[in-house]
Motif scaffolding. Structure first.
Motif, mmCIF file in Angstrom:
data_model
loop_
_atom_site.group_PDB
_atom_site.id
_atom_site.type_symbol
_atom_site.label_atom_id
_atom_site.label_comp_id
_atom_site.label_asym_id
_atom_site.label_seq_id
_atom_site.Cartn_x
_atom_site.Cartn_y
_atom_site.Cartn_z
ATOM 1 N N SER A 163 0.831 -1.207 0.000
ATOM 2 C CA SER A 163 0.000 0.000 0.000
ATOM 3 C C SER A 163 0.863 1.254 0.000
ATOM 4 O O SER A 163 0.346 2.358 0.081
ATOM 5 C CB SER A 163 -0.923 0.007 1.217
ATOM 6 O OG SER A 163 -0.160 0.040 2.409
ATOM 7 N N ASN A 164 2.163 1.087 -0.110
ATOM 8 C CA ASN A 164 3.090 2.200 -0.043
ATOM 9 C C ASN A 164 3.542 2.602 -1.446
ATOM 10 O O ASN A 164 4.017 1.767 -2.214
ATOM 11 C CB ASN A 164 4.292 1.788 0.810
ATOM 12 C CG ASN A 164 5.178 2.958 1.152
ATOM 13 O OD1 ASN A 164 5.240 3.922 0.427
ATOM 14 N ND2 ASN A 164 5.869 2.840 2.264
ATOM 15 N N LEU A 165 3.415 3.881 -1.750
ATOM 16 C CA LEU A 165 3.820 4.393 -3.058
ATOM 17 C C LEU A 165 5.306 4.148 -3.313
ATOM 18 O O LEU A 165 5.700 3.859 -4.444
ATOM 19 C CB LEU A 165 3.502 5.884 -3.163
ATOM 20 C CG LEU A 165 3.897 6.575 -4.468
ATOM 21 C CD1 LEU A 165 3.139 5.962 -5.637
ATOM 22 C CD2 LEU A 165 3.645 8.062 -4.369
ATOM 23 N N TRP A 166 6.147 4.230 -2.279
ATOM 24 C CA TRP A 166 7.580 4.049 -2.460
ATOM 25 C C TRP A 166 7.921 2.664 -2.994
ATOM 26 O O TRP A 166 8.840 2.510 -3.797
ATOM 27 C CB TRP A 166 8.321 4.307 -1.140
ATOM 28 C CG TRP A 166 8.296 5.741 -0.766
ATOM 29 C CD1 TRP A 166 7.605 6.311 0.260
ATOM 30 C CD2 TRP A 166 8.964 6.818 -1.436
ATOM 31 N NE1 TRP A 166 7.806 7.664 0.273
ATOM 32 C CE2 TRP A 166 8.635 8.005 -0.757
ATOM 33 C CE3 TRP A 166 9.800 6.891 -2.545
ATOM 34 C CZ2 TRP A 166 9.124 9.240 -1.153
ATOM 35 C CZ3 TRP A 166 10.284 8.130 -2.931
ATOM 36 C CH2 TRP A 166 9.943 9.282 -2.243
ATOM 37 N N PHE A 167 7.199 1.653 -2.563
ATOM 38 C CA PHE A 167 7.460 0.298 -3.067
ATOM 39 C C PHE A 167 7.228 0.248 -4.575
ATOM 40 O O PHE A 167 8.037 -0.334 -5.313
ATOM 41 C CB PHE A 167 6.572 -0.736 -2.367
ATOM 42 C CG PHE A 167 6.658 -2.091 -3.007
ATOM 43 C CD1 PHE A 167 7.771 -2.886 -2.825
ATOM 44 C CD2 PHE A 167 5.641 -2.561 -3.828
ATOM 45 C CE1 PHE A 167 7.868 -4.128 -3.432
ATOM 46 C CE2 PHE A 167 5.726 -3.807 -4.439
ATOM 47 C CZ PHE A 167 6.846 -4.581 -4.235
ATOM 48 N N TRP A 168 6.149 0.839 -5.035
ATOM 49 C CA TRP A 168 5.827 0.791 -6.462
ATOM 50 C C TRP A 168 6.799 1.623 -7.280
ATOM 51 O O TRP A 168 7.144 1.264 -8.414
ATOM 52 C CB TRP A 168 4.373 1.217 -6.682
ATOM 53 C CG TRP A 168 3.459 0.265 -5.982
ATOM 54 C CD1 TRP A 168 2.787 0.475 -4.815
ATOM 55 C CD2 TRP A 168 3.181 -1.092 -6.367
ATOM 56 N NE1 TRP A 168 2.092 -0.660 -4.458
ATOM 57 C CE2 TRP A 168 2.310 -1.628 -5.388
ATOM 58 C CE3 TRP A 168 3.567 -1.888 -7.429
ATOM 59 C CZ2 TRP A 168 1.827 -2.934 -5.453
ATOM 60 C CZ3 TRP A 168 3.083 -3.191 -7.495
ATOM 61 C CH2 TRP A 168 2.234 -3.695 -6.511
ATOM 62 N N ILE A 169 7.301 2.707 -6.700
ATOM 63 C CA ILE A 169 8.327 3.506 -7.380
ATOM 64 C C ILE A 169 9.612 2.686 -7.502
ATOM 65 O O ILE A 169 10.233 2.639 -8.571
ATOM 66 C CB ILE A 169 8.572 4.834 -6.635
ATOM 67 C CG1 ILE A 169 7.350 5.747 -6.782
ATOM 68 C CG2 ILE A 169 9.830 5.529 -7.143
ATOM 69 C CD1 ILE A 169 7.387 6.993 -5.925
ATOM 70 N N VAL A 170 10.000 2.010 -6.418
ATOM 71 C CA VAL A 170 11.206 1.167 -6.451
ATOM 72 C C VAL A 170 11.043 0.053 -7.479
ATOM 73 O O VAL A 170 11.964 -0.233 -8.254
ATOM 74 C CB VAL A 170 11.516 0.596 -5.049
ATOM 75 C CG1 VAL A 170 12.541 -0.524 -5.115
ATOM 76 C CG2 VAL A 170 11.996 1.702 -4.134
ATOM 77 N N LEU A 171 9.871 -0.572 -7.506
ATOM 78 C CA LEU A 171 9.614 -1.645 -8.470
ATOM 79 C C LEU A 171 9.787 -1.135 -9.905
ATOM 80 O O LEU A 171 10.443 -1.785 -10.731
ATOM 81 C CB LEU A 171 8.204 -2.201 -8.269
ATOM 82 C CG LEU A 171 7.801 -3.377 -9.149
ATOM 83 C CD1 LEU A 171 8.542 -4.637 -8.715
ATOM 84 C CD2 LEU A 171 6.304 -3.601 -9.074
ATOM 85 N N ALA A 172 9.224 0.031 -10.202
ATOM 86 C CA ALA A 172 9.343 0.603 -11.545
ATOM 87 C C ALA A 172 10.790 0.961 -11.880
ATOM 88 O O ALA A 172 11.264 0.680 -12.996
ATOM 89 C CB ALA A 172 8.455 1.842 -11.665
ATOM 90 N N VAL A 173 11.514 1.538 -10.942
ATOM 91 C CA VAL A 173 12.905 1.922 -11.188
ATOM 92 C C VAL A 173 13.787 0.689 -11.391
ATOM 93 O O VAL A 173 14.646 0.672 -12.277
ATOM 94 C CB VAL A 173 13.441 2.806 -10.037
ATOM 95 C CG1 VAL A 173 14.940 2.979 -10.109
ATOM 96 C CG2 VAL A 173 12.748 4.168 -10.064
#
Length: 175
Positions: A17-27
């Motif tokens: 549910s954390n935006l940072w996880f999804w940003i890390v996944l994309a990067v």
């Protein structure tokens, strides 16, 4: 406000549910598909288009990176395999047996990247065994990149499905 409270508000341990996880996944997946065996893919396109010095630079950089990777594998491959296996097993057990969401998220990042690492070793061996120049090198790098992108798409899809399931499960339990 307590320092720990502030840190855990910014870095939510509920990973999906954390935006940072999804940003890390994309990067992570963007970087993995752009840097093919340590070489930016635009360099491959430029070498193919222009030839000459760009092609020589590409071949040199690929040779340096593949030799470095294979040296590490040849010298410490057994230890690395044991360490990576232990870490992945630990994350899988903590995540899926003990239901720790942070471990689930880390496993869903690390396991596909381990497959990419194994693919990089295989591609490096093929390059070292005769696919290190000209058209065959470009073809090998293109195949490698395509496979990394396919692994990335599958990984993002599975992670998104699992993350949605976790978020919906948490919402039903708390709601």
């Amino acid at each position: 406000m307590d320092w720990y409270t502030t840190v855990f508000e910014v870095i939510d341990m509920r990973s999906f549910s954390n935006l940072w996880f999804w940003i890390v996944l994309a990067v992570v997946w963007s970087s993995a598909s752009h840097w093919v065996l340590g070489v930016p893919f635009d360099m491959v396109s430029r070498a193919r288009r222009n030839g000459g010095q760009a092609e020589a630079d590409l071949e040199d950089l690929v040779r340096i990176n593949t030799n470095r990777l294979l040296f590490i594998v040849d010298e410490a491959g057994l230890w690395l395999a044991a360490l990576v296996s232990a870490l992945l097993t630990g994350m899988a057990l903590l995540g899926f047996v003990y239901d720790i969401e942070l471990a689930q998220a880390l496993f869903l990042l690390a396991f596909p990247m381990t497959i990419v690492g194994l693919l990089s070793i295989a591609s490096s061996r093929k390059i070292q065994n005769g696919e290190g120049q000209g058209e065959v090198l470009w073809r090998r790098l293109r195949i490698h990149r395509t496979l990394v992108q396919a692994i990335g798409m599958i990984s993002i899809f599975v992670t998104a499905l699992f993350g949605m399931f976790q978020n919906l499960s948490a919402h039903v339990l708390t709601g």
